[in-house]
Scaffold this motif. Structure first.
Motif, PDB file in Angstrom:
ATOM      1  N   MET A 148      25.604  23.511  73.538  1.00 31.29           N
ATOM      2  CA  MET A 148      24.356  22.776  73.351  1.00 31.29           C
ATOM      3  C   MET A 148      23.131  23.635  73.649  1.00 31.29           C
ATOM      4  O   MET A 148      22.073  23.465  73.049  1.00 31.29           O
ATOM      5  CB  MET A 148      24.340  21.520  74.218  1.00 31.29           C
ATOM      6  N   ILE A 149      23.263  24.599  74.561  1.00 32.13           N
ATOM      7  CA  ILE A 149      22.134  25.452  74.895  1.00 32.13           C
ATOM      8  C   ILE A 149      21.671  26.265  73.686  1.00 32.13           C
ATOM      9  O   ILE A 149      20.503  26.621  73.555  1.00 32.13           O
ATOM     10  CB  ILE A 149      22.488  26.394  76.079  1.00 32.13           C
ATOM     11  N   TYR A 150      22.618  26.543  72.760  1.00 30.72           N
ATOM     12  CA  TYR A 150      22.292  27.310  71.561  1.00 30.72           C
ATOM     13  C   TYR A 150      22.071  26.416  70.344  1.00 30.72           C
ATOM     14  O   TYR A 150      21.305  26.763  69.444  1.00 30.72           O
ATOM     15  CB  TYR A 150      23.398  28.320  71.254  1.00 30.72           C
ATOM     16  N   ASN A 151      22.767  25.304  70.296  1.00 28.90           N
ATOM     17  CA  ASN A 151      22.629  24.376  69.168  1.00 28.90           C
ATOM     18  C   ASN A 151      22.674  22.938  69.674  1.00 28.90           C
ATOM     19  O   ASN A 151      23.724  22.290  69.642  1.00 28.90           O
ATOM     20  CB  ASN A 151      23.746  24.613  68.138  1.00 28.90           C
ATOM     21  N   PRO A 152      21.525  22.431  70.128  1.00 27.98           N
ATOM     22  CA  PRO A 152      21.497  21.069  70.678  1.00 27.98           C
ATOM     23  C   PRO A 152      21.815  19.982  69.654  1.00 27.98           C
ATOM     24  O   PRO A 152      22.196  18.873  70.029  1.00 27.98           O
ATOM     25  CB  PRO A 152      20.064  20.930  71.199  1.00 27.98           C
ATOM     26  N   ASP A 153      21.694  20.288  68.355  1.00 29.13           N
ATOM     27  CA  ASP A 153      21.968  19.296  67.316  1.00 29.13           C
ATOM     28  C   ASP A 153      23.446  19.229  66.934  1.00 29.13           C
ATOM     29  O   ASP A 153      23.861  18.316  66.208  1.00 29.13           O
ATOM     30  CB  ASP A 153      21.136  19.581  66.062  1.00 29.13           C
ATOM     31  N   GLY A 154      24.238  20.193  67.365  1.00 31.76           N
ATOM     32  CA  GLY A 154      25.659  20.194  67.045  1.00 31.76           C
ATOM     33  C   GLY A 154      25.922  20.176  65.552  1.00 31.76           C
ATOM     34  O   GLY A 154      25.253  20.863  64.776  1.00 31.76           O
ATOM     35  N   SER A 155      26.874  19.369  65.133  1.00 28.03           N
ATOM     36  CA  SER A 155      27.266  19.317  63.721  1.00 28.03           C
ATOM     37  C   SER A 155      26.195  18.682  62.837  1.00 28.03           C
ATOM     38  O   SER A 155      26.275  18.745  61.613  1.00 28.03           O
ATOM     39  CB  SER A 155      28.575  18.541  63.568  1.00 28.03           C
ATOM     40  N   ALA A 156      25.180  18.081  63.453  1.00 26.73           N
ATOM     41  CA  ALA A 156      24.095  17.454  62.682  1.00 26.73           C
ATOM     42  C   ALA A 156      22.978  18.442  62.368  1.00 26.73           C
ATOM     43  O   ALA A 156      22.002  18.083  61.695  1.00 26.73           O
ATOM     44  CB  ALA A 156      23.519  16.271  63.451  1.00 26.73           C
ATOM     45  N   TRP A 157      23.139  19.676  62.830  1.00 30.36           N
ATOM     46  CA  TRP A 157      22.091  20.680  62.620  1.00 30.36           C
ATOM     47  C   TRP A 157      21.835  20.914  61.137  1.00 30.36           C
ATOM     48  O   TRP A 157      22.763  21.040  60.338  1.00 30.36           O
ATOM     49  CB  TRP A 157      22.493  22.002  63.270  1.00 30.36           C
ATOM     50  N   ILE A 158      20.577  20.943  60.760  1.00 25.26           N
ATOM     51  CA  ILE A 158      20.148  21.272  59.402  1.00 25.26           C
ATOM     52  C   ILE A 158      19.262  22.510  59.490  1.00 25.26           C
ATOM     53  O   ILE A 158      18.329  22.557  60.295  1.00 25.26           O
ATOM     54  CB  ILE A 158      19.381  20.111  58.746  1.00 25.26           C
ATOM     55  N   ASP A 159      19.545  23.489  58.691  1.00 29.24           N
ATOM     56  CA  ASP A 159      18.782  24.742  58.730  1.00 29.24           C
ATOM     57  C   ASP A 159      17.388  24.512  58.158  1.00 29.24           C
ATOM     58  O   ASP A 159      17.235  24.253  56.963  1.00 29.24           O
ATOM     59  CB  ASP A 159      19.524  25.809  57.927  1.00 29.24           C
ATOM     60  N   PRO A 160      16.338  24.640  58.966  1.00 27.52           N
ATOM     61  CA  PRO A 160      14.978  24.397  58.473  1.00 27.52           C
ATOM     62  C   PRO A 160      14.378  25.567  57.715  1.00 27.52           C
ATOM     63  O   PRO A 160      13.332  25.430  57.084  1.00 27.52           O
ATOM     64  CB  PRO A 160      14.196  24.124  59.759  1.00 27.52           C
ATOM     65  N   GLY A 161      15.032  26.748  57.807  1.00 31.03           N
ATOM     66  CA  GLY A 161      14.532  27.906  57.084  1.00 31.03           C
ATOM     67  C   GLY A 161      13.128  28.293  57.496  1.00 31.03           C
ATOM     68  O   GLY A 161      12.751  28.195  58.672  1.00 31.03           O
ATOM     69  N   LEU A 162      12.342  28.733  56.530  1.00 28.59           N
ATOM     70  CA  LEU A 162      10.979  29.185  56.778  1.00 28.59           C
ATOM     71  C   LEU A 162      10.160  28.102  57.476  1.00 28.59           C
ATOM     72  O   LEU A 162       9.351  28.393  58.366  1.00 28.59           O
ATOM     73  CB  LEU A 162      10.314  29.587  55.460  1.00 28.59           C
ATOM     74  N   GLY A 163      10.355  26.856  57.090  1.00 27.24           N
ATOM     75  CA  GLY A 163       9.607  25.759  57.688  1.00 27.24           C
ATOM     76  C   GLY A 163       9.811  25.669  59.192  1.00 27.24           C
ATOM     77  O   GLY A 163       8.886  25.337  59.939  1.00 27.24           O
ATOM     78  N   GLY A 164      11.011  25.971  59.649  1.00 20.79           N
ATOM     79  CA  GLY A 164      11.298  25.940  61.079  1.00 20.79           C
ATOM     80  C   GLY A 164      10.485  26.967  61.831  1.00 20.79           C
ATOM     81  O   GLY A 164       9.960  26.698  62.922  1.00 20.79           O
ATOM     82  N   GLU A 197       7.473  24.017  53.318  1.00 16.30           N
ATOM     83  CA  GLU A 197       8.334  25.208  53.335  1.00 16.30           C
ATOM     84  C   GLU A 197       9.690  24.927  53.975  1.00 16.30           C
ATOM     85  O   GLU A 197      10.517  25.829  54.113  1.00 16.30           O
ATOM     86  CB  GLU A 197       7.635  26.352  54.089  1.00 16.30           C
ATOM     87  N   TYR A 198       9.920  23.682  54.335  1.00 17.10           N
ATOM     88  CA  TYR A 198      11.175  23.307  55.000  1.00 17.10           C
ATOM     89  C   TYR A 198      12.366  23.549  54.075  1.00 17.10           C
ATOM     90  O   TYR A 198      12.341  23.200  52.892  1.00 17.10           O
ATOM     91  CB  TYR A 198      11.123  21.830  55.396  1.00 17.10           C
ATOM     92  N   GLY A 199      13.402  24.163  54.620  1.00 10.80           N
ATOM     93  CA  GLY A 199      14.631  24.398  53.858  1.00 10.80           C
ATOM     94  C   GLY A 199      14.611  25.627  52.985  1.00 10.80           C
ATOM     95  O   GLY A 199      15.611  25.942  52.331  1.00 10.80           O
ATOM     96  N   LYS A 200      13.493  26.361  52.973  1.00 11.10           N
ATOM     97  CA  LYS A 200      13.406  27.553  52.127  1.00 11.10           C
ATOM     98  C   LYS A 200      13.893  28.782  52.885  1.00 11.10           C
ATOM     99  O   LYS A 200      13.657  28.919  54.091  1.00 11.10           O
ATOM    100  CB  LYS A 200      11.964  27.774  51.664  1.00 11.10           C
ATOM    101  N   HIS A 201      14.562  29.675  52.154  1.00 13.88           N
ATOM    102  CA  HIS A 201      15.061  30.912  52.739  1.00 13.88           C
ATOM    103  C   HIS A 201      14.620  32.108  51.897  1.00 13.88           C
ATOM    104  O   HIS A 201      14.334  31.978  50.710  1.00 13.88           O
ATOM    105  CB  HIS A 201      16.585  30.874  52.871  1.00 13.88           C
ATOM    106  N   LYS A 202      14.620  33.255  52.530  1.00 16.26           N
ATOM    107  CA  LYS A 202      14.149  34.487  51.892  1.00 16.26           C
ATOM    108  C   LYS A 202      14.988  34.817  50.658  1.00 16.26           C
ATOM    109  O   LYS A 202      16.219  34.738  50.690  1.00 16.26           O
ATOM    110  CB  LYS A 202      14.230  35.640  52.901  1.00 16.26           C
ATOM    111  N   VAL A 203      14.322  35.177  49.589  1.00 16.59           N
ATOM    112  CA  VAL A 203      15.010  35.628  48.376  1.00 16.59           C
ATOM    113  C   VAL A 203      15.579  37.023  48.655  1.00 16.59           C
ATOM    114  O   VAL A 203      14.819  37.960  48.892  1.00 16.59           O
ATOM    115  CB  VAL A 203      14.049  35.681  47.172  1.00 16.59           C
ATOM    116  N   PRO A 204      16.906  37.194  48.663  1.00 17.80           N
ATOM    117  CA  PRO A 204      17.481  38.503  49.002  1.00 17.80           C
ATOM    118  C   PRO A 204      17.452  39.471  47.823  1.00 17.80           C
ATOM    119  O   PRO A 204      17.368  39.056  46.667  1.00 17.80           O
ATOM    120  CB  PRO A 204      18.922  38.153  49.365  1.00 17.80           C
ATOM    121  N   THR A 205      17.519  40.752  48.133  1.00 12.56           N
ATOM    122  CA  THR A 205      17.712  41.723  47.068  1.00 12.56           C
ATOM    123  C   THR A 205      19.101  41.538  46.466  1.00 12.56           C
ATOM    124  O   THR A 205      20.038  41.132  47.161  1.00 12.56           O
ATOM    125  CB  THR A 205      17.577  43.162  47.599  1.00 12.56           C
TER     126      THR A 205
END
Length: 420
Positions: A287-303, A318-326
């Motif tokens: 929980m110290i690293y992931n307090p949301d557990g299995s309900a965690w949603i990656d917020p991406g740039l918005g986070g 910008e929520y849910g957006k991630h960097k466009v990789p090469t």
């Protein structure tokens, strides 16, 4: 680290030795040694190359991990990060993170969520290099002093001091190195010595960035580069793939292929609507690293933006957006049977899968994770549908043969094919 990863780490060191024919500057040479130094982690078992290995396109070199969660453990083997390690090649050119008024988009930065803005050090690669050392889920130091002291006692320390005279002239606490292997250790240093540590840590990061900008990490030696140089022709299928990549497939809208040395990324951020990866080990972290557990949603740039006063107003858009990789080295692997993971969470296990997703995300039925037909005739719901890109993907109308042609073209982007 998994046993297979240890084997591949040796392969990576061999690859790095083979690449030593490339001329590196003194700073790049030192940066390379730091990049491959496993002593720069709490338990002396993880280097930058552990998650960014040359034989795997400077990305994750563990086929077993890639075939499941796609996320890597840190120095403490029971701790896992939350995202797949992206490639370290061709990304150090990313500009300082900024809002582009014309494009109405954030451009630049490093990490999947852009949190290494590059603003402080004027280098996104340098600020990214500092992150993993102090991340409890990665190299697991809790004090930059531990990184600096271990670099300053490494075999290459003399070369570092030639570049930065006095960088290691720091009065360390007694038994400093012993305590650096202790979780949560913070060195007790007077203010003057702490300032020296901070300056040295920045210099080390900039030297790592110098290596990441070097021709060893960015050789432009793929089959496509040879084609651009007029040294060969692409096959008919590869030519078709390039045409589709630039046209019907809309790939080049975010992964530009034009110019003499295209980087195949526009350094922007996007929500592709990728489903959750149920095998992501981050869901089961303490929980110290992931307090949301299995309900965690990656917020991406918005986070990241939510904690930035100047940009917090853009958190929602910008929520849910991630960097466009090469896409350079996107399919580079040490052996044909080696599994690579794709997407920020490693959900996809082949280029064919992710191209099929781009093509059919919105045209195929919805199914549950693990249901028959998943990734072929149906797709699970996106992890988050907020700000999902629906204009450039989802229902492209590509045939199976056209999807395969795009895959063949992307396979021409692996370095090591051509020597200039």
């Amino acid at each position: 680290m998994q046993p297979f990863a240890l084997v591949l780490l040796f392969i990576g060191l061999a690859s790095a030795t083979a690449a030593s024919a490339v001329t590196l500057t003194p700073a790049q040479q030192v940066g390379k040694q730091i990049f491959f130094d496993t002593n720069l982690s709490a338990l002396r078992n993880q280097s930058c190359a552990t998650c960014h290995a040359p034989e795997a396109g400077w990305s994750g070199p563990d086929s077993t991990l890639n075939s499941h969660g796609g996320v890597y453990n840190g120095s403490f083997s029971d701790r896992f990060g939350n995202r797949r390690p992206p490639s370290a090649s061709y990304v150090a050119q990313s500009p300082v993170l900024a809002w582009d008024k014309k494009e109405k988009a954030f451009i630049g930065g490093a990490f999947w969520d852009g949190r290494a803005t590059g603003k402080r050090l004027k280098s996104t690669a340098a600020e990214q290099a500092q992150g993993p050392f102090l991340n409890p889920l990665e190299h697991s130091f809790t004090d930059a002093a531990c990184v600096v002291s271990r670099v300053c006692t490494a075999p290459y320390a003399a070369d570092l001091q030639k570049l930065h005279p006095g960088i290691c002239d720091i009065k360390w606490p007694a038994d400093q190195d012993k305590f650096c292997s202790t979780d949560g250790y913070k060195a007790s240093l007077p203010p003057g010595e702490r300032k020296k540590v901070d300056a040295a840590y920045d210099a080390i990061a900039l030297i790592i960035a110098a290596f990441e900008l070097s021709p060893e990490v960015n050789p432009f030696s793929s089959k496509f580069d040879a084609f651009l140089a007029g040294k060969l022709k692409l096959s008919k299928q590869e030519q078709l793939g390039l045409k589709l990549f630039n046209g019907k497939g809309k790939c080049s809208q975010c992964h530009p292929s034009s110019g003499k040395k295209p980087l195949f990324t526009d350094f922007t951020y996007d929500n592709l609507g990728i489903p959750r990866n149920p095998d992501n080990p981050f869901y089961t972290q303490k929980m110290i690293y992931n307090p949301d557990g299995s309900a965690w949603i990656d917020p991406g740039l918005g986070g990241f933006l939510s904690g930035e006063k100047a940009w917090s107003a853009k958190t929602r858009t910008e929520y849910g957006k991630h960097k466009v990789p090469t896409l350079r080295n996107v399919d580079k692997r040490p052996a044909p049977g080696f599994v690579k993971a794709f997407g920020h969470n490693g959900y996809f296990k082949s280029l064919k899968e992710i191209v099929h997703f781009y093509n059919t995300r919105d045209s195929l039925p919805i199914c549950k994770p693990g249901e028959k037909g998943e990734k072929v005739s149906c797709w699970p719901l996106p992890e988050t549908a907020m700000n999902m890109n629906s204009s450039e993907m989802g229902n492209l109308g590509l045939t199976d043969a056209e999807e395969n042609a795009i895959v063949l073209f992307m396979q021409t982007l692996s370095d090591g094919y051509w020597k200039k």
